[in-house]
Structures are given as structure tokens and as C-alpha cells.
Design a protein around this motif. Structure first.
Motif, PDB file in Angstrom:
ATOM      1  N   VAL A 168      -1.939  46.766 -10.381  1.00  0.00           N
ATOM      2  CA  VAL A 168      -1.325  47.104  -9.094  1.00  0.00           C
ATOM      3  C   VAL A 168      -1.544  45.979  -8.099  1.00  0.00           C
ATOM      4  O   VAL A 168      -0.619  45.534  -7.422  1.00  0.00           O
TER       5      VAL A 168
ATOM      6  N   LEU B  61       0.395  42.804  -8.977  1.00  0.00           N
ATOM      7  CA  LEU B  61       1.798  42.969  -8.601  1.00  0.00           C
ATOM      8  C   LEU B  61       1.953  42.870  -7.084  1.00  0.00           C
ATOM      9  O   LEU B  61       2.913  42.294  -6.585  1.00  0.00           O
TER      10      LEU B  61
ATOM     11  N   PHE C 171       4.710  39.621  -6.666  1.00  0.00           N
ATOM     12  CA  PHE C 171       5.629  40.598  -7.250  1.00  0.00           C
ATOM     13  C   PHE C 171       6.410  39.994  -8.409  1.00  0.00           C
ATOM     14  O   PHE C 171       6.893  38.878  -8.336  1.00  0.00           O
TER      15      PHE C 171
ATOM     16  N   LEU D 239       9.323  41.590 -11.190  1.00  0.00           N
ATOM     17  CA  LEU D 239      10.119  42.752 -11.561  1.00  0.00           C
ATOM     18  C   LEU D 239       9.796  43.246 -12.970  1.00  0.00           C
ATOM     19  O   LEU D 239       9.725  44.447 -13.213  1.00  0.00           O
TER      20      LEU D 239
ATOM     21  N   ALA E 198       6.599  45.113 -12.806  1.00  0.00           N
ATOM     22  CA  ALA E 198       6.822  46.418 -12.164  1.00  0.00           C
ATOM     23  C   ALA E 198       7.422  47.401 -13.159  1.00  0.00           C
ATOM     24  O   ALA E 198       7.022  48.568 -13.208  1.00  0.00           O
TER      25      ALA E 198
ATOM     26  N   PHE F 264       5.436  50.963 -13.689  1.00  0.00           N
ATOM     27  CA  PHE F 264       5.967  52.204 -13.125  1.00  0.00           C
ATOM     28  C   PHE F 264       6.907  52.898 -14.102  1.00  0.00           C
ATOM     29  O   PHE F 264       7.644  52.233 -14.817  1.00  0.00           O
TER      30      PHE F 264
ATOM     31  N   PRO G 234      10.696  52.200 -11.576  1.00  0.00           N
ATOM     32  CA  PRO G 234      10.625  51.374 -10.367  1.00  0.00           C
ATOM     33  C   PRO G 234      11.861  51.615  -9.505  1.00  0.00           C
ATOM     34  O   PRO G 234      12.967  51.627 -10.018  1.00  0.00           O
TER      35      PRO G 234
ATOM     36  N   LEU H 243      11.628  48.115  -4.174  1.00  0.00           N
ATOM     37  CA  LEU H 243      10.181  48.029  -4.357  1.00  0.00           C
ATOM     38  C   LEU H 243       9.658  46.649  -3.967  1.00  0.00           C
ATOM     39  O   LEU H 243       8.644  46.535  -3.280  1.00  0.00           O
ATOM     40  N   GLU H 244      10.351  45.606  -4.370  1.00  0.00           N
ATOM     41  CA  GLU H 244       9.895  44.255  -4.059  1.00  0.00           C
ATOM     42  C   GLU H 244       9.863  44.013  -2.558  1.00  0.00           C
ATOM     43  O   GLU H 244       8.884  43.476  -2.021  1.00  0.00           O
TER      44      GLU H 244
ATOM     45  N   VAL I  21       6.881  45.891  -1.004  1.00  0.00           N
ATOM     46  CA  VAL I  21       5.612  45.215  -1.277  1.00  0.00           C
ATOM     47  C   VAL I  21       5.491  43.962  -0.408  1.00  0.00           C
ATOM     48  O   VAL I  21       4.433  43.696   0.167  1.00  0.00           O
TER      49      VAL I  21
ATOM     50  N   SER J 272       7.926  55.844  -7.116  1.00  0.00           N
ATOM     51  CA  SER J 272       8.763  55.046  -8.012  1.00  0.00           C
ATOM     52  C   SER J 272       9.897  55.872  -8.579  1.00  0.00           C
ATOM     53  O   SER J 272      10.612  55.432  -9.439  1.00  0.00           O
TER      54      SER J 272
END
Length: 182
Positions: A30, A33, A37, A39, A42, A46, A49, A53-54, A57, A181
Motif C-alpha cells: 500500500v 503504491l 503509483f 497501475l 494497483a 485491489f 481498482p 485512483l491514481e 493518491v 476500490s
């Protein structure tokens, strides 16, 4: 001897439960990431996802900076919460692992020790004014139609938690961001 045994059992029941090996591994993933980040990472972490999300974060990382290894704060049932020390504050992350997939179905993060953005502060102050004394006109001016429908339907299960958090917040206390997610 019976009193001693009962006392010992009670004391041992209060000792915090350590995270499982899997939870500790995922806690490391976690924060990796979070710091950088990726993908593909992720998707491996998750169950589903979510779009954005990116960006989410990156928004949170811009506030706390890069974070180091975390320490477990709480383990309850299949949920674990970690605290990470960061360049500009702290990050807390709470998650559980799906027994079927071993992945995270949802994640909650909160940043502590950072300045609140002015719109967040204003919203919290409005919530507290409404909590202290209900004002239908202020509610209508301040909340979206979706919030108004939820209130009239009686589904405001997070209000008490949000209010308690906002009431105890100092000017540099926390920014909370929950992200599922799903």
C-alpha cells in the motif's frame, strides 16, 4: 488462584493483536503504491481498482509527501490500520483482505498533521453549525441535492462519526479521504 487466572485472561485479551503476515505484506505494498503509483501494481493489490485512483493518491501524497514504513495501529477481525510517518505529516491506511482473492476490496486513508484546505475547513464549520443548531436554510444552501435526498430518506449513518471527527479536529489535524476500490 481463580482470581489470578481471570485477571491474566482479561489482561491478555487486551494485548493488541499483531497483523498477519499477509496484512503486513500488503501494508508495505500500500505504501509503495502510495509513494510511486503504478497501475499494474494497483490491479494486483485491489479487487477492483476504481477510476481516478491514481489522481486521488497523487492528491493525498501532495499533502503529506513521501512516507516511510508503517506501524500497525489496530487489528480487528480481518481489518488492519497502519500509521505511516511522512515528510509533511502522517498517513493512516485501513484495509481488509478478501479471503477469496487476498486483495483489498476497499481502502480508507487519512492524513494527519497537515493544514486543511479552506473549502474543507468551511464545510466542517458548516456541519458543526448545523450539528449545534439545525438551520434548514443553511442546509439547503450548503449541501447537494444528493445529500438532501439522503437526509430526507434518513440514511445519514456517517454523520455522527464525521461530526465527532470534525469537532475534535484542530486547524492542522486531519484530512480524511475514504476511497473504495469498488
Amino acid at each position: 488462584m481463580a482470581g489470578f487466572t481471570e485477571g491474566l485472561v482479561e489482561l491478555l485479551s487486551q494485548v493488541p493483536q499483531p497483523p498477519s503476515h499477509e496484512q503486513a505484506q500488503v501494508a508495505g505494498q500500500v505504501i509503495a503504491l502510495f509513494n510511486e503509483f503504478d497501475l499494474d501494481a494497483a490491479a494486483g493489490l485491489f479487487e477492483r481498482p476504481s477510476a481516478g485512483l491514481e489522481e486521488w493518491v497523487q492528491w493525498l501524497r501532495a499533502r503529506v509527501g513521501e512516507c516511510g514504513a508503517g506501524e500497525p495501529m489496530m487489528v480487528k477481525d480481518d481489518s488492519v490500520r497502519y500509521r505511516y510517518t511522512c515528510e509533511h505529516g502522517q498517513l493512516e491506511a485501513q484495509f481488509s483482505l478478501s479471503p477469496e482473492t487476498g486483495k483489498i476490496p476497499g481502502l480508507m486513508m487519512a492524513a494527519r498533521g497537515i493544514e486543511l484546505a479552506e473549502p474543507v475547513r468551511e464545510a466542517a464549520e458548516t456541519v458543526m453549525r448545523l450539528y449545534d443548531q439545525w438551520d434548514p436554510a443553511l442546509f439547503r444552501r450548503s449541501f447537494s441535492e444528493k445529500s438532501k435526498r439522503r437526509r430526507s430518506a434518513g440514511s445519514c449513518s456517517t454523520c455522527a462519526r464525521s461530526t465527532a471527527t470534525a469537532r475534535s479536529a484542530s486547524p492542522t489535524s486531519s484530512v480524511c479521504a475514504a476511497r473504495s476500490s469498488t
